[in-house]
Design a protein around this motif. Structure first.
Motif, PDB file in Angstrom:
ATOM      1  N   ASP B 229       0.780  -1.270   0.006  1.00 25.78           N
ATOM      2  CA  ASP B 229      -0.100  -0.035  -0.067  1.00 25.78           C
ATOM      3  C   ASP B 229       0.778   1.262  -0.170  1.00 25.78           C
ATOM      4  OD1 ASP B 229      -2.361  -1.475   0.058  1.00 25.78           O
ATOM      5  OD2 ASP B 229      -2.845  -1.146   2.070  1.00 25.78           O
ATOM      6  N   GLY B 230       1.991   1.081   0.046  1.00 27.70           N
ATOM      7  CA  GLY B 230       3.032   2.269  -0.036  1.00 27.70           C
ATOM      8  C   GLY B 230       3.279   2.691   1.360  1.00 27.70           C
ATOM      9  N   ALA B 231       2.703   1.870   2.582  1.00 21.00           N
ATOM     10  CA  ALA B 231       3.214   2.244   3.862  1.00 21.00           C
ATOM     11  C   ALA B 231       4.688   1.684   4.021  1.00 21.00           C
ATOM     12  CB  ALA B 231       2.243   1.934   4.740  1.00 21.00           C
ATOM     13  N   PRO B 232       5.431   2.013   4.954  1.00 16.22           N
ATOM     14  CA  PRO B 232       6.845   1.721   4.807  1.00 16.22           C
ATOM     15  C   PRO B 232       7.528   0.615   5.666  1.00 16.22           C
ATOM     16  CG  PRO B 232       6.551   3.660   6.041  1.00 16.22           C
ATOM     17  CD  PRO B 232       5.195   3.154   5.837  1.00 16.22           C
ATOM     18  N   PRO B 233       6.827  -0.457   5.961  1.00 18.97           N
ATOM     19  CA  PRO B 233       7.546  -1.531   6.540  1.00 18.97           C
ATOM     20  C   PRO B 233       8.708  -2.016   6.009  1.00 18.97           C
ATOM     21  CG  PRO B 233       5.530  -2.465   6.244  1.00 18.97           C
ATOM     22  CD  PRO B 233       5.471  -1.081   5.361  1.00 18.97           C
ATOM     23  N   ASP B 234       9.782  -1.358   5.506  1.00 15.17           N
ATOM     24  CA  ASP B 234      10.901  -2.070   5.071  1.00 15.17           C
ATOM     25  C   ASP B 234      11.857  -2.320   6.266  1.00 15.17           C
ATOM     26  OD1 ASP B 234      12.165   0.712   3.275  1.00 15.17           O
ATOM     27  OD2 ASP B 234      13.364  -0.915   4.087  1.00 15.17           O
ATOM     28  N   PRO B 235      12.245  -3.532   6.233  1.00 14.46           N
ATOM     29  CA  PRO B 235      13.053  -3.717   7.587  1.00 14.46           C
ATOM     30  C   PRO B 235      14.391  -3.286   7.702  1.00 14.46           C
ATOM     31  CG  PRO B 235      12.784  -5.605   6.044  1.00 14.46           C
ATOM     32  CD  PRO B 235      11.957  -4.520   5.446  1.00 14.46           C
ATOM     33  N   SER B 236      14.712  -2.682   8.717  1.00 14.22           N
ATOM     34  CA  SER B 236      15.793  -2.124   9.111  1.00 14.22           C
ATOM     35  C   SER B 236      16.943  -2.878   8.664  1.00 14.22           C
ATOM     36  CB  SER B 236      15.908  -1.724  10.660  1.00 14.22           C
ATOM     37  OG  SER B 236      16.485  -2.705  11.312  1.00 14.22           O
ATOM     38  N   ALA B 266      14.322   5.346  13.614  1.00 12.53           N
ATOM     39  CA  ALA B 266      13.104   5.974  14.924  1.00 12.53           C
ATOM     40  C   ALA B 266      11.883   6.060  13.895  1.00 12.53           C
ATOM     41  CB  ALA B 266      13.420   7.063  15.411  1.00 12.53           C
ATOM     42  N   ARG B 267      12.136   6.996  12.832  1.00  7.70           N
ATOM     43  CA  ARG B 267      11.126   7.598  11.723  1.00  7.70           C
ATOM     44  C   ARG B 267      10.499   6.357  11.446  1.00  7.70           C
ATOM     45  NH1 ARG B 267       9.601  12.247   9.811  1.00  7.70           N
ATOM     46  NH2 ARG B 267      11.160  13.384  11.201  1.00  7.70           N
ATOM     47  N   LYS B 268      11.330   5.529  10.774  1.00  9.59           N
ATOM     48  CA  LYS B 268      10.683   4.388   9.873  1.00  9.59           C
ATOM     49  C   LYS B 268       9.779   3.419  10.793  1.00  9.59           C
ATOM     50  CE  LYS B 268      13.526   2.608   6.812  1.00  9.59           C
ATOM     51  NZ  LYS B 268      14.603   1.564   6.211  1.00  9.59           N
ATOM     52  N   LEU B 269      10.033   3.301  12.216  1.00  7.86           N
ATOM     53  CA  LEU B 269       9.337   2.582  13.093  1.00  7.86           C
ATOM     54  C   LEU B 269       8.120   3.271  13.317  1.00  7.86           C
ATOM     55  CD1 LEU B 269      10.710   0.048  14.014  1.00  7.86           C
ATOM     56  CD2 LEU B 269      10.712   1.091  16.468  1.00  7.86           C
ATOM     57  N   ASP B 314      10.930  12.068  19.255  1.00 11.75           N
ATOM     58  CA  ASP B 314      10.450  13.086  18.375  1.00 11.75           C
ATOM     59  C   ASP B 314      10.052  12.551  17.080  1.00 11.75           C
ATOM     60  OD1 ASP B 314       9.554  16.032  18.358  1.00 11.75           O
ATOM     61  OD2 ASP B 314      11.202  16.250  16.714  1.00 11.75           O
ATOM     62  N   ALA B 315      10.978  12.113  16.424  1.00  9.30           N
ATOM     63  CA  ALA B 315      11.212  11.551  15.022  1.00  9.30           C
ATOM     64  C   ALA B 315      10.102  10.296  15.033  1.00  9.30           C
ATOM     65  CB  ALA B 315      12.357  11.135  14.782  1.00  9.30           C
ATOM     66  N   PHE B 316      10.210   9.515  15.743  1.00 11.62           N
ATOM     67  CA  PHE B 316       9.019   8.390  15.978  1.00 11.62           C
ATOM     68  C   PHE B 316       7.803   8.963  15.963  1.00 11.62           C
ATOM     69  CE2 PHE B 316       6.029   5.619  18.464  1.00 11.62           C
ATOM     70  CZ  PHE B 316       6.335   4.339  17.542  1.00 11.62           C
ATOM     71  N   ILE B 317       7.516   9.851  16.971  1.00  9.73           N
ATOM     72  CA  ILE B 317       6.147  10.672  17.088  1.00  9.73           C
ATOM     73  C   ILE B 317       5.727  11.335  15.715  1.00  9.73           C
ATOM     74  CG2 ILE B 317       4.597  12.609  18.127  1.00  9.73           C
ATOM     75  CD1 ILE B 317       6.164  11.495  20.807  1.00  9.73           C
ATOM     76  N   ASP B 318       6.646  12.153  14.969  1.00 12.57           N
ATOM     77  CA  ASP B 318       6.329  12.915  13.908  1.00 12.57           C
ATOM     78  C   ASP B 318       6.040  11.941  12.777  1.00 12.57           C
ATOM     79  OD1 ASP B 318       6.380  15.230  12.144  1.00 12.57           O
ATOM     80  OD2 ASP B 318       8.241  15.019  11.663  1.00 12.57           O
ATOM     81  N   ALA B 319       6.731  10.892  12.659  1.00 16.38           N
ATOM     82  CA  ALA B 319       6.310  10.024  11.676  1.00 16.38           C
ATOM     83  C   ALA B 319       4.966   9.182  11.894  1.00 16.38           C
ATOM     84  CB  ALA B 319       7.521   8.832  11.497  1.00 16.38           C
ATOM     85  N   LEU B 320       4.899   8.838  13.157  1.00 13.87           N
ATOM     86  CA  LEU B 320       3.315   8.275  13.486  1.00 13.87           C
ATOM     87  C   LEU B 320       2.320   9.270  13.058  1.00 13.87           C
ATOM     88  CD1 LEU B 320       1.812   5.947  14.863  1.00 13.87           C
ATOM     89  CD2 LEU B 320       2.384   7.086  17.142  1.00 13.87           C
TER      90      LEU B 320
END
Lengths: 461, 432
Positions: B229-236, B266-269, B314-320
Motif C-alpha cells: 500500500d505504500g506504507a513503509p515497513p521496510d525492515p531495518s 526511529a522515523r521508519k518505526l 520526536d522522530a518516531f512521534i512525527d512519523a507516526l
C-alpha cells in the motif's frame, strides 16, 4: 519421583545442561545425577577463549581512546578517522568476547557448569550499554564471575561489586561522599561532586536481599555513602594502577553508617565490605537466590518446597554455591517430567547448534539474529538482567524470527543426516509421537530438522 | 420492511423513523450500540513507555520556575529564546529543544503535558515502578496482566478491537486474556515455506506457542499488505541481515538497539506502526517501549545522551502522526515513564531515581487547555522527600481519563477491573 533413567538423562542434559549433542543423553544415562554432579568444581567455570585481554588491558585501550577523542575534539575534528577506528576496534573486542562465549556453549561437554555460570552472569548483570562497559563485560565474566560460581556467595558478591565493569556500569566509580575531602575540594573549584546511589541500590535490590526485605531509602543512601571511594583508576593515576579497582580515601564519606538497623564503624574500604558480608549472610538473600535458581532451572513459578530446600542449604553452608548446586540437582522437584521452562533465544540457539554440530563462528550472523529475537548480545535491558518469564520471550514476532532462523540453520546443517534420528538424540524419551511423526513426514531433511527445532518440546527444557 | 429505507436515510433519521413505526426497544438498542461501535472502530490509542525513568524536568523543562536553573546546574535547559533553549509552551514550561515536531503539534493544540504525574509506587525501583505502571494495580505485582489488555476486554469480544506491541518482546502492559500481535523489523519465514502450517498443527494444544505463531503469521501478512500500500515497513538493515546468513552487517551492529540506530530508523518505526493502524481492520491499540532513559551520569542538557534519545522520540512521534493522516484526529498518544528523577543534578552530571515525571499526551482531537494536573513548583518545601518533583496527578487517573473519554470505557470497569481498587482515583477530565 519414580521416573526411568532414560527420561532422567534427557532432563539432565536438556533442562540442567545446554541441550543435547548427539550421544550426550546416552552418556548421561548410567547416572544422570552423577553426570551433573561431576561438573561441579571448586575452580569455577571455564573461561571463554577470547583474545585473552583482561579488563586492565581493555581499560588501558579505552582510556587511550578517550584521550584520542579529546585531542581530536580540541583539534575541531571529533569524528576523525583514528577516533572512529578506535571505537570500532573496541566494539570488535566485545563481539569477539561474545562469540567466544557462544562457541564455548555450543561445544562444551559440561553444559550444566556453563548454564550455572550463565545464571550468575545474569544475576550480576553488566550490560554493554556504553562503550566502556561493552569493552569490559567479557573480562568481567572471566574475572569476577566464572572463577567464583561454585564458591561461597560473599566472595562472588565482592568480586562483582569491586570489578571496574560493575563500578562503571552502575556509576559507582564517580560517586563521591558529600562530606568527603574531595567534595570540599570540588566545591572550592565551583564544581559539584556528589553521591551516586545506583550500585548501592541495585546490590540491595537485585544482587542480595531484594526489594521486599524492608529496607528504606535512607538505608540505600547510607549504603551508598559506605561505598564511596570504591572506584576505578583512570588516566590520571600511575600507569600500573590504571584500569584496576582503587579505593579513593579522599572521596569516602567519613563516619559510621547505620544500614538496616546495623551500625558499621568507619573503616575505609572495609566499611562497605562489612555491609556486603551481612547482606550475603541475610536470610532474605538466601530466599532471593533460592527463588531465582528455582525459577531459572525448574519453572517460572518454582515449587515452594524446592526453594525452601535451597534456602536452607544456602543458610546452613554459609552460602556455599557448590552445595546449593548439589541440593538443586538432588531435589526431586527438579526432575518433574514436564518441561516448564521456555528457552530464551540464547538457550534456543546454543541448543540448536549443539544438536546440529554447528560451530557458530560468525558474529555477523549470530549477533543480529539474537537481537532480532529479543536478546541483544551482552545487552540485558536493565541491571535486573534477562527475564525468566516465558511470556517475555514468545511474543508473536519473536516466534516468527525463531522459525525463520530455524529454517536457515536447517538448510545449512541438515546435510545427509536423518532428522528422525536427530529427534531422538535431541529429546530422548521427551520426544512425543506427534513431533516424531511430523518430522518423519517432512518433505526434505532440512524441513524435518526445522520442525524438530521449532517443536514445542525442543523450545522448552 | 422499514429497514429497506435505511440506505436513503442518515442513521439518525433512520433511528427516528424506526421509533415512528413502533419497532422494539431491543432493535433500537442494538442500533444505538452499532452507532457507538462505529465510533469506537475509528479510535486509536498508542501508549509509549519510556523505560529507565525519563527525566520530566528535561522533557518539559519548567524554565520559568524560579528554582529550576539553580537545582539543575550544568544540566539545566536554557530559557526560551536562548541558544539551545526550551521551546515555549507557556510562561513556565517549554519542551526540550530536541522535540521540535512535538512542539509544532503543541502549537496546534495537539500535544499537552502533564508535568507531575506518578504511579502509586514510591519505591524508586525501576522494576517495581514499571510493574505498577503496566499492570495498573495499586501495589507491586498485584496482577499478572496489563491494564491495556484488560481495557481491551471491556471493548467487546476478543478480536473486535485489535492491539499490537512494537518490539521483539511482549510488554506487560499488553499481556492478558486478549491476544495481541507484535512486530519488529526483520523478515519472516521463507517464501512459500510449509513450516508455518505444520507448526500450527503441532502447536494446536500449546497455550504459549499456538496463539503466538498464529498472530505472528497474520501480522507478517499484514506487513506485506502495508508495504504494497505504500506504507513503509521496510525492515531495518541490521535486523534484515539477521535472517540471511552471510549478509554483511558489521560486528558492531550488535551494540545498537532497535530504536537507537538513528533518526531514520526511529522515523521508519513510527511510519510502520502508522501503516499497521491505518489498514482496514488494522490494530487500533498499540504499545511501544523505548529504553535508555536511566541517566545517572552525564545526561547532558540541550545536547548529550538524553537529548539524542529525545530526538528519536520526536522522530518516531512525527512519523507516526503524519503516517496516520486523517486518522490522527481519532488518535491519542500517551507517552509516560515509570518515575521521574531527582530535582537536583547529582555529583556525576546526571540524576537519580525520583518520583513524579512528565507525561506527554498527543492527538488530533485533544481538548484545548494548558498543563494537565497541577504544578507543585520546585520550591524546596514542595519537593517530595526534599528530593523529587512531587506528584500531583495519579498516572492511573490520566489513563482512566483517556480510556473513558476517547474509547468509551465505563467508569465502573475503570475503577474495578482495568485499574483494580482505584475508585478514589478520578479520571482526568477535559483531556480528550
Amino acid at each position: 519421583m519414580a521416573i526411568d533413567k532414560d527420561l532422567e538423562a534427557a532432563i539432565a542434559v536438556t533442562r540442567f545442561g545446554l541441550g543435547a549433542k548427539p550421544g550426550e543423553i546416552g552418556r548421561a544415562r548410567g547416572d544422570p545425577q552423577g553426570f551433573l554432579a561431576d561438573q561441579i568444581r571448586t575452580q569455577g567455570a571455564e573461561l571463554a577463549d577470547s583474545s585473552g585481554a583482561g579488563s586492565i588491558a581493555r581499560m588501558g585501550e579505552f582510556l587511550a581512546y578517550q584521550q584520542e577523542r579529546k585531542t581530536a575534539r580540541l583539534d575541531g575534528d571529533p569524528k576523525s578517522d583514528p577516533v572512529k577506528i578506535a571505537a570500532k576496534l573496541i566494539r570488535q573486542d566485545t563481539g569477539a568476547d561474545f562469540l567466544a562465549r557462544v562457541r564455548l556453549g555450543a561445544a562444551t561437554d559440561a553444559g550444566f557448569r556453563e548454564r550455572w555460570a550463565l545464571f550468575w552472569a545474569n544475576h550480576f548483570t553488566v550490560s554493554a550499554n556504553k562503550l566502556a562497559t561493552a569493552t569490559l563485560v567479557g573480562p568481567f565474566e572471566s574475572e569476577a564471575i566464572r572463577p567464583h560460581v561454585f564458591g561461597r556467595f560473599e566472595p562472588l558478591l565482592v568480586a562483582s561489586s569491586s570489578h571496574p565493569a560493575m563500578l562503571i556500569y552502575l556509576d559507582q566509580a564517580q560517586s563521591i561522599g558529600p562530606g568527603s575531602r574531595r567534595a570540599a575540594f570540588a566545591a572550592q573549584g565551583g564544581r559539584r561532586a556528589g553521591l551516586n546511589e545506583n550500585l548501592a541500590r541495585e546490590i540491595m535490590e537485585l544482587h542480595t536481599v531484594a526489594v521486599d526485605a524492608g529496607y528504606t531509602q535512607a538505608d540505600v543512601t547510607e549504603f551508598a555513602k559506605a561505598m564511596t571511594g570504591w572506584s576505578v583508576a583512570g588516566a590520571r593515576e600511575p600507569e600500573g594502577l590504571r584500569g584496576r579497582f582503587i579505593f579513593r580515601e579522599g572521596a569516602h564519606e567519613p563516619g559510621a553508617r547505620t544500614i538496616m538497623g546495623r551500625r558499621y564503624a568507619e573503616n575505609g574500604a572495609g566499611q562497605a565490605l562489612a555491609v556486603m558480608k551481612d547482606l550475603a549472610g541475610s536470610p532474605h538473600t538466601a530466599r532471593h537466590i533460592a527463588v531465582k535458581l528455582g525459577r531459572h532451572f525448574v519453572a517460572d513459578d518454582p515449587p515452594p518446597s524446592l526453594t525452601a530446600r535451597l534456602e536452607r542449604v544456602y543458610l546452613s553452608t554459609d552460602g556455599d554455591l557448590g552445595q546449593v548446586a548439589r541440593a538443586l540437582i538432588s531435589a526431586p522437584e527438579s526432575w518433574d517430567p514436564q518441561a516448564r521452562k521456555f528457552k530464551m533465544p540464547y538457550e534456543f540457539m546454543v541448543s540448536s547448534w549443539r544438536l546440529a554440530g554447528v560451530d557458530p563462528d560468525r558474529l555477523e550472523v549470530v549477533a543480529p539474529t539474537m537481537t532480532a529475537m529479543g536478546q541483544k548480545p551482552f545487552s540485558a535491558p536493565s541491571p535486573k538482567g534477562w527475564s525468566e518469564a516465558a511470556q517475555d520471550w514468545c511474543a508473536p514476532d519473536a516466534v516468527i524470527k525463531r522459525m525463520a532462523w530455524s529454517e536457515g540453520l536447517a538448510d545449512k546443517a541438515a546435510g545427509d543426516r536423518d532428522p528422525s534420528q536427530l529427534a531422538v538424540e535431541a529429546l530422548g524419551p521427551r520426544l512425543t509421537s506427534a513431533v516424531a511423526k511430523a518430522v518423519s513426514r517432512a518433505e526434505t531433511r532440512s524441513e524435518g530438522l526445522s520442525i524438530l527445532l521449532m517443536s514445542p518440546e525442543f523450545q522448552r527444557r | 420492511m422499514t429497514n429497506l429505507t435505511f440506505p436513503q436515510l442518515s442513521r439518525r433519521k433512520a433511528l427516528l423513523g424506526a421509533v415512528g413505526v413502533g419497532l422494539t426497544v431491543d432493535f433500537l438498542g442494538s442500533r444505538t450500540w452499532a452507532a457507538v461501535d462505529d465510533d469506537l472502530a475509528r479510535k486509536k490509542l498508542v501508549v509509549i513507555v519510556c523505560r529507565g525513568g525519563l527525566d520530566g524536568l528535561s522533557l518539559s523543562p519548567p524554565v520559568g520556575d524560579r528554582n529550576y536553573a539553580n537545582l539543575r546546574g550544568s544540566i539545566a535547559i536554557p530559557s526560551f529564546g536562548q541558544a539551545g533553549g526550551a521551546l515555549r509552551l507557556d510562561d513556565t514550561f517549554g519542551l526540550h529543544p530536541s522535540l521540535a515536531a512535538v512542539h509544532a503539534l503543541a502549537d496546534k493544540g495537539e500535544a499537552r503535558i502533564a508535568p507531575a504525574v506518578a504511579t502509586p509506587d514510591r519505591e524508586r525501583s525501576h522494576f517495581e515502578a514499571q510493574d505498577v505502571l503496566e499492570s495498573g494495580a495499586a501495589v507491586v505485582y498485584g496482577t499478572a496482566s496489563g491494564w491495556l489488555n484488560r481495557a481491551l476486554e471491556t471493548m467487546g469480544p476478543p478480536g473486535k478491537v485489535k492491539a499490537i506491541s512494537i518490539g521483539p518482546t511482549a510488554p506487560l502492559i499488553l499481556r492478558g486474556r486478549i491476544e495481541a500481535a507484535s512486530w519488529s523489523p526483520g523478515g519472516g519465514a521463507q517464501h512459500d515455506s510449509r513450516l508455518p502450517g505444520i507448526l500450527q498443527d503441532l502447536y494446536a494444544n500449546d497455550p504459549l506457542l499456538g496463539p503466538a505463531l498464529a498472530s505472528g503469521v497474520m501480522t507478517q501478512a499484514m506487513a506485506k499488505v502495508a508495504a504494497s500500500d505504500g506504507a513503509p515497513p521496510d525492515p531495518s538493515p541490521a535486523a534484515g541481515d539477521a535472517m540471511s546468513a552471510g549478509a554483511g552487517a558489521s560486528g558492531d551492529a550488535m551494540l545498537r538497539p532497535v530504536l537507537a540506530r538513528g533518526l531514520p530508523q526511529a522515523r521508519k518505526l513510527g511510519a510502520t506502526l502508522a501503516g499497521f493502524m491505518v489498514q482496514p481492520g488494522g490494530e487500533q491499540i498499540a504499545a511501544v517501549s523505548i529504553d535508555g532513559f536511566d541517566t545517572h551520569a552525564n545526561q547532558g542538557a540541550a545536547q548529550g545522551q538524553l537529548a539524542t534519545r529525545l530526538g528519536y522520540v520526536d522522530a518516531f512521534i512525527d512519523a507516526l502522526a503524519s503516517g496516520l493522516g486523517p486518522s490522527w484526529s481519532d488518535t491519542v498518544v500517551v507517552m509516560t515513564t515509570e518515575f521521574g528523577r531527582t530535582a537536583r543534578v547529582n555529583g556525576t552530571g546526571g540524576t537519580d531515581h525520583g518520583t513524579a515525571s512528565t507525561a506527554l499526551v498527543l492527538g488530533g482531537g485533544l481538548k484545548k487547555g494548558g498543563i494537565i494536573g497541577d504544578w507543585p513548583t520546585l520550591q524546596q518545601a514542595r519537593l517530595f522527600e526534599n528530593r523529587d518533583t512531587a506528584p500531583t496527578l495519579d498516572m492511573r487517573g490520566l489513563f482512566k481519563g483517556v480510556l473513558r473519554d476517547h474509547l468509551g470505557v465505563d467508569r465502573a470497569a475503570l475503577d474495578n477491573t482495568v485499574f483494580p481498587g482505584s475508585a478514589t482515583v478520578a479520571p482526568a477530565a477535559n483531556v480528550v
